[in-house]
Scaffold this motif. Structure first.
Motif, PDB file in Angstrom:
ATOM      1  N   PHE A   1     141.280  66.183 -11.116  1.00  0.00           N
ATOM      2  CA  PHE A   1     142.297  67.202 -10.835  1.00  0.00           C
ATOM      3  C   PHE A   1     141.627  68.535 -10.510  1.00  0.00           C
ATOM      4  O   PHE A   1     141.994  69.197  -9.539  1.00  0.00           O
ATOM      5  CB  PHE A   1     143.253  67.365 -12.025  1.00  0.00           C
ATOM      6  N   ALA A   2     140.634  68.918 -11.303  1.00  0.00           N
ATOM      7  CA  ALA A   2     139.938  70.191 -11.066  1.00  0.00           C
ATOM      8  C   ALA A   2     139.273  70.200  -9.691  1.00  0.00           C
ATOM      9  O   ALA A   2     139.340  71.201  -8.966  1.00  0.00           O
ATOM     10  CB  ALA A   2     138.905  70.431 -12.162  1.00  0.00           C
ATOM     11  N   ALA A   3     138.659  69.090  -9.311  1.00  0.00           N
ATOM     12  CA  ALA A   3     138.009  69.013  -7.995  1.00  0.00           C
ATOM     13  C   ALA A   3     139.031  69.100  -6.875  1.00  0.00           C
ATOM     14  O   ALA A   3     138.817  69.792  -5.874  1.00  0.00           O
ATOM     15  CB  ALA A   3     137.211  67.713  -7.882  1.00  0.00           C
ATOM     16  N   GLN A   4     140.153  68.428  -7.061  1.00  0.00           N
ATOM     17  CA  GLN A   4     141.175  68.435  -6.014  1.00  0.00           C
ATOM     18  C   GLN A   4     141.807  69.813  -5.846  1.00  0.00           C
ATOM     19  O   GLN A   4     141.981  70.281  -4.728  1.00  0.00           O
ATOM     20  CB  GLN A   4     142.237  67.392  -6.304  1.00  0.00           C
ATOM     21  N   ILE A   5     142.147  70.492  -6.952  1.00  0.00           N
ATOM     22  CA  ILE A   5     142.764  71.811  -6.783  1.00  0.00           C
ATOM     23  C   ILE A   5     141.746  72.840  -6.308  1.00  0.00           C
ATOM     24  O   ILE A   5     142.115  73.773  -5.610  1.00  0.00           O
ATOM     25  CB  ILE A   5     143.530  72.304  -8.035  1.00  0.00           C
ATOM     26  N   ALA A   6     140.472  72.661  -6.645  1.00  0.00           N
ATOM     27  CA  ALA A   6     139.447  73.565  -6.115  1.00  0.00           C
ATOM     28  C   ALA A   6     139.384  73.455  -4.597  1.00  0.00           C
ATOM     29  O   ALA A   6     139.260  74.459  -3.890  1.00  0.00           O
ATOM     30  CB  ALA A   6     138.085  73.254  -6.728  1.00  0.00           C
ATOM     31  N   GLU A   7     139.507  72.232  -4.093  1.00  0.00           N
ATOM     32  CA  GLU A   7     139.499  72.022  -2.649  1.00  0.00           C
ATOM     33  C   GLU A   7     140.761  72.583  -1.999  1.00  0.00           C
ATOM     34  O   GLU A   7     140.701  73.210  -0.944  1.00  0.00           O
ATOM     35  CB  GLU A   7     139.383  70.525  -2.347  1.00  0.00           C
TER      36      GLU A   7
ATOM     37  N   GLY B   1     140.757  76.711  -2.602  1.00  0.00           N
ATOM     38  CA  GLY B   1     139.633  77.529  -2.147  1.00  0.00           C
ATOM     39  C   GLY B   1     139.214  78.501  -3.233  1.00  0.00           C
ATOM     40  O   GLY B   1     138.948  78.096  -4.358  1.00  0.00           O
ATOM     41  N   ASN B   2     139.177  79.767  -2.919  1.00  0.00           N
ATOM     42  CA  ASN B   2     138.742  80.797  -3.871  1.00  0.00           C
ATOM     43  C   ASN B   2     139.908  81.610  -4.411  1.00  0.00           C
ATOM     44  O   ASN B   2     139.754  82.803  -4.659  1.00  0.00           O
ATOM     45  CB  ASN B   2     137.725  81.721  -3.199  1.00  0.00           C
ATOM     46  N   ASP B   3     141.053  80.987  -4.609  1.00  0.00           N
ATOM     47  CA  ASP B   3     142.229  81.700  -5.105  1.00  0.00           C
ATOM     48  C   ASP B   3     142.488  81.312  -6.564  1.00  0.00           C
ATOM     49  O   ASP B   3     143.172  80.321  -6.838  1.00  0.00           O
ATOM     50  CB  ASP B   3     143.448  81.386  -4.246  1.00  0.00           C
ATOM     51  N   PRO B   4     141.959  82.089  -7.515  1.00  0.00           N
ATOM     52  CA  PRO B   4     142.103  81.724  -8.929  1.00  0.00           C
ATOM     53  C   PRO B   4     143.557  81.726  -9.404  1.00  0.00           C
ATOM     54  O   PRO B   4     143.919  80.937 -10.272  1.00  0.00           O
ATOM     55  CB  PRO B   4     141.268  82.756  -9.677  1.00  0.00           C
ATOM     56  N   LYS B   5     144.387  82.585  -8.839  1.00  0.00           N
ATOM     57  CA  LYS B   5     145.802  82.609  -9.250  1.00  0.00           C
ATOM     58  C   LYS B   5     146.503  81.318  -8.851  1.00  0.00           C
ATOM     59  O   LYS B   5     147.312  80.781  -9.608  1.00  0.00           O
ATOM     60  CB  LYS B   5     146.515  83.812  -8.655  1.00  0.00           C
TER      61      LYS B   5
END
Length: 63
Positions: free
Chosen positions: A26-32, A35-39
């Motif tokens: 899940f972490a890998a998928q949402i990181a993809e 992008g660089n949007d922490p919110k």
């Protein structure tokens, strides 16, 4: 089965597949996705916590 019921079941299965995957996947998928949007990443994580029933358990959260 009505079309609305079928669509609802498909949406439920999709949500379970997306939010129910392992923490690492899940972490890998949402990181993809995010992008660089922490919110946006936090929004996905909070939604997943609610979906999995752990919104009140901060020790189990990813973000």
């Amino acid at each position: 089965m009505t079309p609305d019921h079928k669509q609802s079941n498909e949406a439920d299965r999709a949500a379970k597949a997306f939010y129910g995957q392992s923490d690492k996947a899940f972490a890998a998928q949402i990181a993809e996705i995010c992008g660089n949007d922490p919110k946006l990443m936090q929004a996905f994580s909070r939604t997943r916590d609610r979906f999995l029933g752990r919104a009140d358990k901060p020790e189990q959260r990813l973000c």
